[in-house]
Design a protein around this motif. Sequence first.
Motif, PDB file in Angstrom:
ATOM      1  N   ARG A  76       4.589  13.705   1.641  1.00 60.71           N
ATOM      2  CA  ARG A  76       5.980  14.157   1.670  1.00 60.71           C
ATOM      3  C   ARG A  76       6.207  15.296   0.683  1.00 60.71           C
ATOM      4  O   ARG A  76       5.510  15.422  -0.307  1.00 60.71           O
ATOM      5  CB  ARG A  76       6.916  12.995   1.331  1.00 60.71           C
ATOM      6  CG  ARG A  76       6.954  11.901   2.382  1.00 60.71           C
ATOM      7  CD  ARG A  76       7.888  10.771   1.973  1.00 60.71           C
ATOM      8  NE  ARG A  76       7.984   9.767   3.011  1.00 60.71           N
ATOM      9  CZ  ARG A  76       7.088   8.773   3.173  1.00 60.71           C
ATOM     10  NH1 ARG A  76       6.070   8.677   2.355  1.00 60.71           N
ATOM     11  NH2 ARG A  76       7.236   7.892   4.127  1.00 60.71           N
ATOM     12  N   ALA A  77       7.207  16.095   0.981  1.00 58.07           N
ATOM     13  CA  ALA A  77       7.523  17.230   0.106  1.00 58.07           C
ATOM     14  C   ALA A  77       8.058  16.701  -1.222  1.00 58.07           C
ATOM     15  O   ALA A  77       8.787  15.711  -1.250  1.00 58.07           O
ATOM     16  CB  ALA A  77       8.553  18.137   0.773  1.00 58.07           C
ATOM     17  N   PRO A 134       5.808  19.462   3.494  1.00 54.47           N
ATOM     18  CA  PRO A 134       5.586  20.864   3.088  1.00 54.47           C
ATOM     19  C   PRO A 134       4.814  21.683   4.117  1.00 54.47           C
ATOM     20  O   PRO A 134       3.740  22.219   3.842  1.00 54.47           O
ATOM     21  CB  PRO A 134       4.788  20.699   1.779  1.00 54.47           C
ATOM     22  CG  PRO A 134       4.015  19.449   1.960  1.00 54.47           C
ATOM     23  CD  PRO A 134       4.924  18.539   2.755  1.00 54.47           C
ATOM     24  N   VAL A 135       5.352  21.776   5.315  1.00 52.94           N
ATOM     25  CA  VAL A 135       4.722  22.571   6.364  1.00 52.94           C
ATOM     26  C   VAL A 135       5.819  23.060   7.302  1.00 52.94           C
ATOM     27  O   VAL A 135       6.754  22.310   7.618  1.00 52.94           O
ATOM     28  CB  VAL A 135       3.665  21.736   7.123  1.00 52.94           C
ATOM     29  CG1 VAL A 135       4.274  20.493   7.728  1.00 52.94           C
ATOM     30  CG2 VAL A 135       2.972  22.575   8.175  1.00 52.94           C
ATOM     31  N   ALA A 136       5.741  24.312   7.723  1.00 47.84           N
ATOM     32  CA  ALA A 136       6.722  24.849   8.672  1.00 47.84           C
ATOM     33  C   ALA A 136       6.481  24.253  10.049  1.00 47.84           C
ATOM     34  O   ALA A 136       5.333  23.999  10.438  1.00 47.84           O
ATOM     35  CB  ALA A 136       6.630  26.372   8.717  1.00 47.84           C
ATOM     36  N   ALA A 137       7.554  24.025  10.787  1.00 47.68           N
ATOM     37  CA  ALA A 137       7.428  23.410  12.108  1.00 47.68           C
ATOM     38  C   ALA A 137       6.539  24.231  13.046  1.00 47.68           C
ATOM     39  O   ALA A 137       5.660  23.672  13.713  1.00 47.68           O
ATOM     40  CB  ALA A 137       8.817  23.185  12.710  1.00 47.68           C
ATOM     41  N   THR A 159       3.741   6.960   7.414  1.00 50.97           N
ATOM     42  CA  THR A 159       3.212   5.842   6.646  1.00 50.97           C
ATOM     43  C   THR A 159       3.722   5.923   5.211  1.00 50.97           C
ATOM     44  O   THR A 159       4.497   6.816   4.855  1.00 50.97           O
ATOM     45  CB  THR A 159       1.670   5.870   6.656  1.00 50.97           C
ATOM     46  OG1 THR A 159       1.219   7.031   5.934  1.00 50.97           O
ATOM     47  CG2 THR A 159       1.137   5.907   8.081  1.00 50.97           C
ATOM     48  N   ALA A 160       3.244   4.978   4.398  1.00 47.13           N
ATOM     49  CA  ALA A 160       3.644   4.993   2.989  1.00 47.13           C
ATOM     50  C   ALA A 160       3.132   6.238   2.274  1.00 47.13           C
ATOM     51  O   ALA A 160       3.716   6.693   1.290  1.00 47.13           O
ATOM     52  CB  ALA A 160       3.113   3.733   2.285  1.00 47.13           C
ATOM     53  N   ASN A 161       2.034   6.790   2.783  1.00 47.55           N
ATOM     54  CA  ASN A 161       1.457   7.999   2.162  1.00 47.55           C
ATOM     55  C   ASN A 161       2.005   9.289   2.726  1.00 47.55           C
ATOM     56  O   ASN A 161       1.677  10.371   2.217  1.00 47.55           O
ATOM     57  CB  ASN A 161      -0.069   7.982   2.330  1.00 47.55           C
ATOM     58  CG  ASN A 161      -0.714   6.821   1.616  1.00 47.55           C
ATOM     59  OD1 ASN A 161      -0.261   6.420   0.557  1.00 47.55           O
ATOM     60  ND2 ASN A 161      -1.758   6.260   2.213  1.00 47.55           N
ATOM     61  N   GLY A 191       4.184  32.320   3.869  1.00 38.56           N
ATOM     62  CA  GLY A 191       4.892  31.676   4.958  1.00 38.56           C
ATOM     63  C   GLY A 191       5.047  30.166   4.811  1.00 38.56           C
ATOM     64  O   GLY A 191       5.341  29.472   5.770  1.00 38.56           O
ATOM     65  N   SER A 192       4.833  29.611   3.639  1.00 38.85           N
ATOM     66  CA  SER A 192       4.968  28.171   3.446  1.00 38.85           C
ATOM     67  C   SER A 192       6.434  27.783   3.356  1.00 38.85           C
ATOM     68  O   SER A 192       7.254  28.533   2.842  1.00 38.85           O
ATOM     69  CB  SER A 192       4.234  27.740   2.176  1.00 38.85           C
ATOM     70  OG  SER A 192       4.782  28.391   1.054  1.00 38.85           O
ATOM     71  N   SER A 193       6.763  26.600   3.893  1.00 34.90           N
ATOM     72  CA  SER A 193       8.141  26.119   3.840  1.00 34.90           C
ATOM     73  C   SER A 193       8.111  24.605   4.025  1.00 34.90           C
ATOM     74  O   SER A 193       7.047  24.000   4.145  1.00 34.90           O
ATOM     75  CB  SER A 193       8.999  26.792   4.919  1.00 34.90           C
ATOM     76  OG  SER A 193       8.492  26.484   6.214  1.00 34.90           O
ATOM     77  N   THR A 194       9.294  24.012   4.053  1.00 38.28           N
ATOM     78  CA  THR A 194       9.425  22.564   4.206  1.00 38.28           C
ATOM     79  C   THR A 194      10.211  22.264   5.479  1.00 38.28           C
ATOM     80  O   THR A 194      11.195  22.947   5.780  1.00 38.28           O
ATOM     81  CB  THR A 194      10.134  21.969   2.978  1.00 38.28           C
ATOM     82  OG1 THR A 194       9.374  22.268   1.812  1.00 38.28           O
ATOM     83  CG2 THR A 194      10.263  20.468   3.103  1.00 38.28           C
ATOM     84  N   SER A 195       9.772  21.239   6.221  1.00 40.39           N
ATOM     85  CA  SER A 195      10.431  20.880   7.477  1.00 40.39           C
ATOM     86  C   SER A 195      10.711  19.386   7.498  1.00 40.39           C
ATOM     87  O   SER A 195       9.887  18.588   7.023  1.00 40.39           O
ATOM     88  CB  SER A 195       9.554  21.252   8.676  1.00 40.39           C
ATOM     89  OG  SER A 195       9.251  22.634   8.680  1.00 40.39           O
ATOM     90  N   PRO A 196      11.854  18.981   8.063  1.00 45.84           N
ATOM     91  CA  PRO A 196      12.152  17.550   8.192  1.00 45.84           C
ATOM     92  C   PRO A 196      11.335  16.928   9.334  1.00 45.84           C
ATOM     93  O   PRO A 196      10.786  17.627  10.194  1.00 45.84           O
ATOM     94  CB  PRO A 196      13.653  17.535   8.491  1.00 45.84           C
ATOM     95  CG  PRO A 196      13.914  18.859   9.135  1.00 45.84           C
ATOM     96  CD  PRO A 196      12.966  19.828   8.516  1.00 45.84           C
TER      97      PRO A 196
END
Length: 454
Positions: free
Chosen positions: A453-454, A343-346, A377-379, A298-303
């Motif tokens: 970040r992704a 890299p996390v689903a909303a 942040t920058a990280n 169930g892993s995905s990417t979210s803005p």
Amino acid sequence: MRWIRGLSIRTRITLGTLAIALVVSAVAGLLLQLRVEAIVHETTVQLLDDDSAPFEAAIRKSPVDPQLEAGEGQLVAVVDPSGKTALSNLPDSLQDIYTKLKQFHRSPRAVSNDGKQYLVTNERVRTDAGKWNVIVARSLEPGDLVVNQLRLTLLTGALALFLVFGIASWILSGAALRPVSRMRRQAELLDREGRPSGESLPVGPARDELAALAATLNDFLARNRQTMDRERQMISDASHELRTPLAILSAQLDEAVSDARDENDVRRPVERAQATARRLSRLATNLLELSQLEAGTGSSTSPWSELSLETAAAIDRARTLGQPRRVLVDFEISEANPDSAYPVAAPTFGRLIDNLLANAIIASPERSTVRLDLSETANGLALVVTDEGPGMPDAFMPIAFDRFTRPDDARQRNGGGSGLGLAIVAAIVTASRGAIALRNTLPGLEVSVQIPRA
């Protein structure tokens, strides 16, 4: 070539070595033979020059009546300027092409007649009396005999070398693959006998490919054992956690059946049984969610925009949860690049915030404040949740994210869950390649989450 892939590694190494040995020996033998043939040819040419030199000197010394005498083993014919043969001991096979031989000049020529091979040269000596022809010949049979003998020797040596290479390759490949056999036998023992988790595959002293393979397999076995240990521990913990509410549920249902005298007597134990069943349902749901997170499903990417909206929704849910005890939920969501992705689903991120805020509200006293800060942040993404509760014992922090762990202090005085909330949070953060930290703020507890970040 498919049949080659079906052979053992040892057999393929041996066949490959033999093929290389065959090519190398063939090329080396051919080069050696060509070199020997060149040496034989050069030697024969030099002998022809040596045979011709005395006759040329005699003709230049006495052009009219030279003293000519053929030495032993010399094949020579001397023709005077008038075309008369002054000396000749050429074999009969060359006498037939005598006229043709006189047309040669300096450069040696190979002549074949009646099945015999000769190398012939014709030196033209110019004198005051006219032009003399000195024809010398050498049989090629001795040189051919040497080359043929060499060819036979090379062939015999190549076959012997081929055999030695095959045996050596078979022995050396077997020795090289022996650690693989030991690893295979050790793996069979581990699989068949159920060895303890400390057992591993043998790693040789050499830092070669086999040692790297053994180390990689040992790392894989270690991770696999850790997973199995976690699953066994999870089953054990789940059995322990389920045993108590199931016993309570059974007792409550027995009470509802045995002691009921009217409708109210039945309703109260049934309501308590329903609450226990809901607790069991939540526990089962949390276990399933935790298992899915650790399995990486169930892993995905979210803005950023979706994560900030999910955060706002989670805060609304937390405010509803804090109303009975008048716990205020304050928050601040900073401005960020809407195109940033993580890299996390909303919905999963919302579940993380739900667990952190629920734990903070449960641990907070009445009329206190729980605060959430979300920023970029920058990280990457930074999430901080703080409360005004009693904090967490320092000795408990190292195991706070383990399953079914709960501190036996004031943070549980208002009731507590199953001890899976922080475990789920840690699993979400780990799956997102992030980091999580706990810090007592006296009073209160601060939970910090960083997600790259992704």
